[in-house]
Design a protein around this motif. Structure first.
Motif, mmCIF file in Angstrom:
data_model
loop_
_atom_site.group_PDB
_atom_site.id
_atom_site.type_symbol
_atom_site.label_atom_id
_atom_site.label_comp_id
_atom_site.label_asym_id
_atom_site.label_seq_id
_atom_site.Cartn_x
_atom_site.Cartn_y
_atom_site.Cartn_z
ATOM 1 N N LYS A 2 71.781 -31.512 -6.264
ATOM 2 C CA LYS A 2 73.232 -31.682 -6.323
ATOM 3 C C LYS A 2 73.560 -32.908 -7.178
ATOM 4 C CE LYS A 2 73.598 -29.746 -1.667
ATOM 5 N NZ LYS A 2 74.027 -29.983 -0.252
ATOM 6 N N THR A 25 70.879 -41.149 1.729
ATOM 7 C CA THR A 25 70.632 -39.727 1.957
ATOM 8 C C THR A 25 71.894 -38.936 1.673
ATOM 9 O OG1 THR A 25 71.176 -39.913 4.312
ATOM 10 C CG2 THR A 25 68.849 -40.153 3.679
ATOM 11 N N LEU A 26 71.727 -37.755 1.163
ATOM 12 C CA LEU A 26 72.840 -36.844 0.903
ATOM 13 C C LEU A 26 72.366 -35.454 1.290
ATOM 14 C CD1 LEU A 26 75.694 -36.344 -0.274
ATOM 15 C CD2 LEU A 26 74.588 -36.020 -2.511
ATOM 16 N N ASP A 27 72.756 -35.027 2.525
ATOM 17 C CA ASP A 27 72.241 -33.772 3.089
ATOM 18 C C ASP A 27 70.715 -33.838 3.124
ATOM 19 O OD1 ASP A 27 74.848 -32.900 3.397
ATOM 20 O OD2 ASP A 27 74.889 -31.940 1.441
ATOM 21 N N GLU A 28 70.017 -32.900 2.436
ATOM 22 C CA GLU A 28 68.554 -32.888 2.450
ATOM 23 C C GLU A 28 67.959 -33.718 1.318
ATOM 24 O OE1 GLU A 28 69.866 -29.497 -0.153
ATOM 25 O OE2 GLU A 28 70.454 -30.360 1.766
ATOM 26 N N ASN A 47 64.571 -33.602 -3.153
ATOM 27 C CA ASN A 47 64.994 -32.654 -2.131
ATOM 28 C C ASN A 47 63.784 -32.362 -1.246
ATOM 29 O OD1 ASN A 47 65.666 -30.192 -0.713
ATOM 30 N ND2 ASN A 47 67.332 -29.903 -2.187
ATOM 31 N N LYS A 49 63.332 -30.269 1.028
ATOM 32 C CA LYS A 49 63.104 -28.866 1.389
ATOM 33 C C LYS A 49 62.537 -28.064 0.216
ATOM 34 C CE LYS A 49 66.514 -28.542 5.111
ATOM 35 N NZ LYS A 49 67.721 -27.837 5.618
#
Length: 541
Positions: A2, A25-28, A47, A49
């Protein structure tokens, strides 16, 4: 990744001096901001994930760089086990926060090592996906290749083996088997002369079942012939294909078996402005003969090669149309119908060279078969130019051969001479010395070129050379080839020159017993070296 969201998120500040990493941190996505003396160098994002990573530099550019690159370490010389010792975390708990944010399977004691695992997984997956896409693109191209012509095996048996078949004898059963029809029969069923008691080996007989003329094989269990074939086919609007196939024809008691293994596929491109063709090699070895299927790729681990072969007469104009090889269309069809075994790939390397095409047509229509074959071998894959002795820019056969006497040209055809005979005929014309037919046939059979006699200092005609070599073959070199005797002669004269002998003396340059004189001078040189060594060394003496 992102990227827009990361760019809109302000970087976490630090008050420390030196090299510092701050965490966000920004989400994952885990974001590590790298500072040097309170100046932001870049923001490393990963990321956890998908394992995707990228670095946003202060100059506003995104690059797919590792964290160690951002911190000034060269990935070619460093690993994550040895970096980060001079980089501080702000706040102090940032290191523990990084470890908590990473998945459990990468819960290393060192956050850098854990990040390195993520980067390796992402790079590996990216490489794998790229390779799978590449393989799929090749597979799609290969799936468009048409199947082999239905008559391929019948055709290759006819042009390569002349349609020949055999009858093999089973001594234990006392029966014969025909490779043409596969049927068995007794010797009494075979028609032969009444006074002849038994069928002889290699005797031509008529099969009593299929009535085909075949050759009787009584002393061998099988016959094998290896050759090659070329098939030109249309693929689609973008390309044709030249398929080079290795062929093995086996004859045995159980019948005739034709094994094929496609070696190379060359896509002949029509609308590519940069390349004329694409090469794809069979990944299997020729010895497998297609037992495990055919898989093609740009690499050549099995060392497959393109050689001489017979050209299938169908599909030639459709395959060459619109390509830079289209000028060969008419001549290739004529060569294919005539069953000429040539290096067609080398001819195609020259692309639309009209001078070469005209020369090949001269040779084909003039029935210079050996010269035609040798010419097809003399196109360089590096320069795409012909490098043989013919003058391909000539407008007539005399200019092409560089021989004005038409009778000399006819002699080349009559003895089916190659490039070496052309040079002999040029020598004959320039020196006004004739070469009789027997000598010419001997030079052709022995493959002796004019430059092979350059070691002779005394003038000797080709006839004299032939007579001398044949006499030496009868006296001391029984069973040896003319080339072997010629090499011995050259070696002998070289040693005579080293011994400062008079090479103008006929007894020296043309000894009556070459083998004996050769052995004598070798022994003399050996003794001379031994004496010189004894003079130099008391121990040797």
């Amino acid at each position: 990744m992102k990227r827009k969201a990361v760019m809109q998120l302000p970087a976490a500040q630090t008050k420390k001096i030196g090299k510092v990493l701050t965490i966000q941190t920004l989400d994952e996505i885990l974001i590590l901001n790298y500072w040097e003396d309170r100046k932001l160098i870049g923001r490393y994002c990963i990321n956890t994930k998908t394992h995707e990573y990228a670095t946003y530099y202060a100059d506003g550019t995104w690059r797919e760089r590792k964290l160690m690159s951002l911190m000034g370490y060269n990935p070619a010389y460093y690993s994550y086990y040895s970096v980060g010792h001079d980089v501080a975390f702000d706040p102090a708990a940032a290191e523990e926060n990084i470890m908590a944010f990473l998945p459990p399977e990468y819960g290393e004691n060192d956050p850098y090592v854990s990040i390195g695992h993520h980067e390796e997984d992402y790079s590996r997956e990216k490489r794998d996906q790229k390779e799978l896409r590449r393989i799929e693109r090749i597979r799609e191209k290969m799936n468009q290749i048409p199947k082999l012509p239905d008559d391929f095996k019948t055709w290759i048996h006819r042009v390569a083996a002349g349609g020949e078949d055999f009858a093999f004898y089973d001594k234990e059963e006392g029966t014969w088997s025909c490779t043409a029809c596969g049927k068995e029969y007794r010797e009494s069923d075979i028609e032969h002369e009444p006074e002849q008691k038994k069928i002889k080996n290699n005797q031509l007989i008529t099969c009593p079942k299929c009535h085909k003329k075949i050759k009787a094989k009584k002393r061998s269990k099988g016959v094998s012939l290896k050759t090659g074939a070329v098939i030109l086919q249309d693929v689609n609007q973008h390309a044709g294909v030249a398929r080079h196939i290795d062929v093995c024809i086996d004859w045995g008691y159980t019948g005739r078996n034709i094994k094929i293994s496609e070696a190379v596929r060359i896509l002949l491109l029509r609308d590519d402005k940069k390349y004329a063709c694409e090469l794809y090699y069979n990944q299997g070895c020729r010895s497998e003969w297609g037992a495990y299927g055919d898989v093609f790729d740009r690499q050549n681990p099995s060392n497959r090669r393109i050689g001489e072969g017979y050209l299938h007469p169908e599909g030639i104009p459709e395959a060459l149309s619109g390509t830079c090889f289209s000028d060969w269309d008419k001549l290739f069809r004529q060569l294919a119908r005539a069953g000429k075994q040539l290096d067609y790939n080398r001819l195609m390397i020259a692309q639309g060279n009209r001078d070469l095409i005209n020369t090949v047509e001269y040779l084909f229509k003039g029935r210079f078969d050996r010269l035609l074959l040798e010419t097809s071998r003399k196109i360089s894959p590096y320069t795409c130019e012909y490098y043989g002795p013919l003058k391909i820019c000539g407008k007539s056969i005399e200019q092409v051969f560089d021989i004005q006497d038409r009778q000399l040209i006819n002699r080349i055809r009559n003895c089916d001479g190659g490039e070496s005979i052309i040079k002999w005929m040029r020598w004959s014309e320039q020196s006004s010395k004739k070469i009789d037919g027997e000598t010419l046939n001997w030079l052709t059979k022995s493959d002796i070129k004019q430059e092979d006699l350059s070691f002779l200092t005394a003038p000797m005609s080709p006839r004299q050379v032939m007579n001398y070599i044949e006499k030496q073959r009868a006296d001391g070199y029984k069973g040896k080839s003319a080339r072997t005797i010629l090499n011995q002669w050259s070696d002998y004269l070289s040693m005579c020159r080293g011994q400062k002998k008079d090479l103008s003396d006929e007894l020296v340059y043309r000894p009556r017993q070459l083998k004996r004189r050769h052995d004598e001078i070798v022994e003399g040189i050996r003794k001379q070296r031994m004496i010189e060594e004894m003079k130099r060394s008391k121990k040797a003496a």
